[in-house]
Design a protein around this motif. Structure first.
Motif, PDB file in Angstrom:
ATOM      1  N   CYS A 347       0.858  -1.190   0.000  1.00 54.52           N
ATOM      2  CA  CYS A 347       0.000   0.000   0.000  1.00 54.52           C
ATOM      3  C   CYS A 347       0.886   1.230   0.000  1.00 54.52           C
ATOM      4  O   CYS A 347       1.644   1.458   0.949  1.00 54.52           O
ATOM      5  N   CYS A 348       0.837   2.006  -1.073  1.00 56.16           N
ATOM      6  CA  CYS A 348       1.607   3.253  -1.166  1.00 56.16           C
ATOM      7  C   CYS A 348       0.740   4.393  -0.654  1.00 56.16           C
ATOM      8  O   CYS A 348      -0.277   4.736  -1.265  1.00 56.16           O
ATOM      9  N   THR A 349       1.124   4.976   0.476  1.00 56.37           N
ATOM     10  CA  THR A 349       0.344   6.071   1.048  1.00 56.37           C
ATOM     11  C   THR A 349       0.610   7.393   0.345  1.00 56.37           C
ATOM     12  O   THR A 349      -0.141   8.348   0.527  1.00 56.37           O
ATOM     13  N   GLY A 362       4.867  -0.705  -8.297  1.00 54.22           N
ATOM     14  CA  GLY A 362       4.928  -0.902  -6.855  1.00 54.22           C
ATOM     15  C   GLY A 362       6.362  -0.956  -6.353  1.00 54.22           C
ATOM     16  O   GLY A 362       6.663  -0.439  -5.265  1.00 54.22           O
ATOM     17  N   GLN A 363       7.255  -1.561  -7.134  1.00 55.40           N
ATOM     18  CA  GLN A 363       8.661  -1.585  -6.738  1.00 55.40           C
ATOM     19  C   GLN A 363       9.235  -0.176  -6.704  1.00 55.40           C
ATOM     20  O   GLN A 363      10.027   0.165  -5.821  1.00 55.40           O
ATOM     21  N   ARG A 368      10.761   4.993  -3.500  1.00 55.82           N
ATOM     22  CA  ARG A 368      10.651   6.446  -3.566  1.00 55.82           C
ATOM     23  C   ARG A 368       9.595   7.029  -2.647  1.00 55.82           C
ATOM     24  O   ARG A 368       9.677   8.197  -2.275  1.00 55.82           O
ATOM     25  N   HIS A 369       8.574   6.241  -2.316  1.00 50.49           N
ATOM     26  CA  HIS A 369       7.443   6.773  -1.564  1.00 50.49           C
ATOM     27  C   HIS A 369       7.344   6.108  -0.193  1.00 50.49           C
ATOM     28  O   HIS A 369       8.114   5.211   0.147  1.00 50.49           O
ATOM     29  N   ARG A 370       6.347   6.567   0.560  1.00 47.29           N
ATOM     30  CA  ARG A 370       6.054   5.955   1.847  1.00 47.29           C
ATOM     31  C   ARG A 370       4.893   4.988   1.681  1.00 47.29           C
ATOM     32  O   ARG A 370       3.990   5.214   0.896  1.00 47.29           O
ATOM     33  N   GLY A 371       4.928   3.919   2.464  1.00 46.74           N
ATOM     34  CA  GLY A 371       3.854   2.951   2.377  1.00 46.74           C
ATOM     35  C   GLY A 371       4.093   1.821   3.350  1.00 46.74           C
ATOM     36  O   GLY A 371       4.937   1.914   4.239  1.00 46.74           O
TER      37      GLY A 371
END
Length: 401
Positions: A347-349, A362-363, A368-371
């Motif tokens: 889950c990418c927040t 998703g990778q 790069r993101h938070r999740g």
């Protein structure tokens, strides 16, 4: 991953040595060295990208040869046989360039009609023979117009040999998943995403299990009459179905967040809130109904006009406070990698999207993101349900339409 041109040249050179070694022993024909075939097969099993290195249009040939085939087992056997015939045609021209019988391919012959044409589209057959120097002279005949150099013929033969081995690998995957009937697109996609053959089998098994389980999931299932009906497990309806105007408020429905699990192992997974979107710093016991509970109290205050609800310790003569806008909850979406029935694993927040485990996007989000990783099946299903509801509320239609 395959090492590009150096690895391609290595296999082609080894293939040439095998052909010439067998020729000196009096055996002429397609590659029959079992040790070389097994080494190449194992490497292809681990690295499917090697097929494209040895035969540039190999993946596309397989995809077109399997397109629309209802039973992939016989289709893959027929396709492997066709690639072996193409390999043999290239080897014959390499070993016996002077023999006139190899200069013409009769397209009405039994081999062409019954072995090649049922396996591959006519355009692909003409294109493949074109790599060997053949051109169509009339509707019934392909003839050599210019004999390619020996290294080009060896490269073509090695490429067709690799295509044959890839058909055998795919046939083994199909055999291990019997009696399930796979679609060609599904098989080739899993082979490309998973890479390793064992991982490919596991991915297809997981997708089948997820599809079977999703058939029994009812988003609007009826609540059990008592906890004993479910063996004591917490199965209360999600907070999105709580009535904001209920006089009992948050107490009239047992509490359960979208990411809350029935056991203590899953209870540490966090769900981002509007006030603290960082999953690394949010409380592990912050659930979705707490967010909705705040929204419910604000909406209840708005429903009775400009007056605010009485607060203990305050007199009702105080001037009414301005109604505050209800906090907006994050609205999640299912990424396109998630087919119907598949469970998310991440889950990418930041993007507010759910991704499958093998999804390239998703990778990228992971780096790069938070999740958060969705490790337990219960947590994956709760997030999937929550996101489907988000999409229903946002679009007014089914998320799979």
């Amino acid at each position: 991953m395959c090492a590009g041109s150096a690895l391609r040249q290595e296999y082609r050179e080894e293939y040439r040595r095998c052909l010439e070694r067998e020729f000196r022993r009096g055996r002429a024909g397609a590659c029959s060295d079992p040790s070389f075939g097994e080494r190449l097969r194992q490497r292809l099993g681990r690295e499917p990208a090697l097929l494209g290195a040895l035969q540039e249009d190999g993946p596309a040939l397989l995809a077109r040869g399997l397109r629309g085939r209802p039973d992939l087992g016989p289709a893959l056997r027929g396709l492997a046989g066709a690639f072996r015939l193409l390999e043999l045609a290239a080897v014959n021209l390499y070993l016996f360039p002077w023999r006139r019988e190899f200069g013409t391919v009769q397209t009405f012959s039994g081999t062409y009609v019954h072995s090649l044409r049922p396996a591959l589209p006519e355009a692909d057959l003409v294109r493949s023979f074109g790599r060997l120097g053949y051109e169509r002279r009339d509707p019934h005949r392909l003839a050599i117009s210019r004999l390619p150099p020996g290294p080009e013929l060896v490269a073509a033969a090695c490429g067709f040999f690799a295509c044959q081995l890839e058909c055998e690998i795919l046939a083994e995957v199909v055999l291990r998943l019997q009696p399930r009937r796979l679609r060609a697109e599904e098989l080739l996609e899993a082979r490309r995403l998973a890479g390793d053959m064992e991982a490919c089998v596991e991915m297809l098994q997981q997708r089948e299990a997820a599809a079977n389980c999703s058939d029994s999931v009812d988003l609007y299932q009826e609540m059990p009459a008592s906890p004993e009906d479910t063996g004591g497990e917490d199965t209360a309806s999600p907070a999105l179905w709580r009535d904001p105007g209920s006089p009992r408020g948050a107490q009239d429905v047992p509490r359960r967040g979208w990411d809350r699990c029935g056991d203590s192992k899953c209870g540490q997974e966090t769900m981002p809130s509007p006030g603290n979107p960082d999953p690394d710093t949010s409380s592990s016991h912050l659930f979705l109904e707490q967010e909705l509970g705040g929204a419910s109290s604000t909406l209840s205050a708005l429903a009775v006009g400009s007056g605010s609800p009485q607060v203990p310790g305050e007199t009702q003569d105080l001037p009414p406070t301005a109604p505050q806008e209800a906090p907006e909850l994050p609205c999640y979406q299912l990424h396109s990698c998630l087919r119907q029935g598949a469970l998310p694993s991440y889950c990418c927040t930041t993007c507010q999207q759910l991704h499958a485990g093998a999804c390239a996007a998703g990778q990228a989000c992971r780096s790069r993101h938070r999740g958060q990783e969705l490790r337990s099946e219960r947590q994956q299903r709760l997030w999937l349900q929550r996101t489907e509801v988000d999409m229903l509320l946002a679009d007014g239609s089914s998320p799979w339409s």
